[in-house]
Design an enzyme around this catalytic site. Structure first.
Site, PDB file in Angstrom:
ATOM      1  N   LYS A  42     -10.277  16.718 -18.969  1.00  0.00           N
ATOM      2  CA  LYS A  42      -9.262  17.489 -18.254  1.00  0.00           C
ATOM      3  C   LYS A  42      -7.997  17.709 -19.088  1.00  0.00           C
ATOM      4  CE  LYS A  42     -11.191  15.856 -13.936  1.00  0.00           C
ATOM      5  NZ  LYS A  42     -12.079  17.010 -13.747  1.00  0.00           N
ATOM      6  N   ASN A 184      -7.027  20.174  -5.361  1.00  0.00           N
ATOM      7  CA  ASN A 184      -8.014  20.982  -4.657  1.00  0.00           C
ATOM      8  C   ASN A 184      -8.265  20.326  -3.305  1.00  0.00           C
ATOM      9  OD1 ASN A 184      -9.761  18.827  -5.062  1.00  0.00           O
ATOM     10  ND2 ASN A 184     -10.878  19.801  -6.746  1.00  0.00           N
ATOM     11  N   ASP A 259      -8.636  23.084 -14.664  1.00  0.00           N
ATOM     12  CA  ASP A 259      -7.783  22.695 -15.791  1.00  0.00           C
ATOM     13  C   ASP A 259      -7.066  23.925 -16.350  1.00  0.00           C
ATOM     14  OD1 ASP A 259      -8.990  20.197 -15.433  1.00  0.00           O
ATOM     15  OD2 ASP A 259     -10.576  20.684 -16.856  1.00  0.00           O
TER      16      ASP A 259
HETATM   17  O1  RIB Z   1     -12.398  19.448 -15.278  1.00  0.00           O
HETATM   18  C1  RIB Z   1     -13.552  19.563 -16.062  1.00  0.00           C
HETATM   19  C2  RIB Z   1     -13.682  18.382 -16.969  1.00  0.00           C
HETATM   20  O2  RIB Z   1     -13.878  17.243 -16.172  1.00  0.00           O
HETATM   21  C3  RIB Z   1     -14.850  18.435 -17.892  1.00  0.00           C
HETATM   22  O3  RIB Z   1     -14.567  19.076 -19.108  1.00  0.00           O
HETATM   23  C4  RIB Z   1     -15.219  16.965 -18.027  1.00  0.00           C
HETATM   24  O4  RIB Z   1     -14.969  16.454 -19.286  1.00  0.00           O
HETATM   25  C5  RIB Z   1     -14.428  16.234 -16.963  1.00  0.00           C
HETATM   26  O5  RIB Z   1     -13.389  15.556 -17.498  1.00  0.00           O
END
Ligand code: RIB
Length: 308
Positions: A42, A184, A259
């Site tokens: 993230k 969320n 993210d």
């Molecule tokens: O939010 C997505 C991410 O969550 C992925 O890339 C994974 O690594 C987890 O951390």
């Protein structure tokens, strides 16, 4: 004058991804696609998303001295992220095991590895990085005490953004610094004590996102953003609660879209946008991110967001 628009303090994972017709239930085995390995996590995702949009971005994280760590560093550098704050060693790089179904929805299990060794002392050692950053963003794939140290080390007028994922109860010191707290539906319900998580009270939370936002605001954040997937987002502050629409797209893979949303929002807020305007822009970034596979590989440039 700040050197960085955004400093992300957070996780970096190698994402091991398998496409499946149906995500397995308890005790079930399903066959899936060939394995794909992508840079993820993230924190690392947020940093790449912001840099790809044009933000001057730095990452404070920890990876292992291994091939996955090098994959992550390469990805950050290719996107233009300053990696001077990325520490190497102490444990293997974090790994996320991800299954993605045909609707684009995923299930993720994370082995934190080196992310779990990003300590409060590492944050104190990076004080100059914190003080050089207009906005600082974190998530919860690193230890909570490390996030607390970030809050304590913020420059007086820099802004703190938190996506509490994976969710857990937060100390009031952290909640009070959030501007905004970005959640969320699942994260909102856990923080409010109604999603069956540790410390929660089953069935105690209403189904209305407006209620979640108001109740979360009462816990101390200066502002709250609730992401609603294809329905856009909802922003809440002392000025009121506002719905922000999204753009309709065909979802291929939702991994990392949250993210990208957080990174875009944090960057636009630092640039002076209102919370509602920043969330509207971030919704477009998140929508673009679900139209391609993977996390970091799916994040758009500013020009791609404009074209959406
Ligand atoms: O939010 C997505 C991410 O969550 C992925 O890339 C994974 O690594 C987890 O951390």
């Amino acid at each position: 004058m700040y050197d960085y628009d955004l400093l992300v303090v957070g996780s970096a994972n190698a994402d091991l991804v398998i496409g499946v017709e149906r995500r397995p239930g308890a005790g079930e085995t399903v066959l899936g696609s060939d394995l794909a390995v992508h840079p993820g996590g993230k924190g690392a995702n947020q940093a790449v998303a912001a840099a790809r949009l044009g933000a001057r971005t730095a990452l404070l994280a920890r990876v292992g001295d291994d091939a996955h760590g090098r994959l992550l560093l390469d990805s950050q550098r290719a996107a233009g992220v300053d990696t001077a704050g990325v520490l190497v060693g102490g444990a293997p790089t974090g790994v996320a095991l991800i299954t993605v179904d045909p609707s684009g929805d995923n299930s993720i299990v994370v082995s934190p590895g080196a992310n779990g060794r990003l300590t409060p002392a590492d944050v104190r050692d990076a004080a100059s990085l914190l003080h050089a950053s207009r906005v600082v963003s974190t998530q919860l794939e690193i230890p909570l005490e490390t996030v607390v140290e970030v809050v304590r080390g913020l420059a007086p007028d820099s802004r703190f953004v938190l996506n509490p994922s994976p969710p857990r109860p937060l100390p009031s010191e952290v909640l009070a610094a959030c501007d905004p707290l970005i959640v969320n539906e699942h994260e909102a319900k856990v923080l409010l004590g109604g999603d069956g998580a540790e410390g929660s009270v089953e069935g105690s939370v209403s189904d209305a996102p407006e209620d979640w936002a108001r109740l979360l605001l009462e816990r101390g954040p200066r502002s709250v953003v609730v992401t609603l997937g294809a329905e856009g987002a909802l922003v809440a502050s002392a000025e009121g609660v506002t719905r922000v629409p999204s753009v309709k797209v065909a979802a291929v893979d939702t991994t990392g879209a949250g993210d990208a949303f957080t990174a875009a929002l944090a960057w636009r807020l630092g640039a002076g946008s209102s919370l509602a305007d920043a969330a509207a822009y971030a919704s477009r970034v998140g929508a673009a991110a679900v139209t391609r596979q993977g996390a970091q590989d799916s994040f758009p440039t500013a020009a791609e967001v404009e074209a959406l």
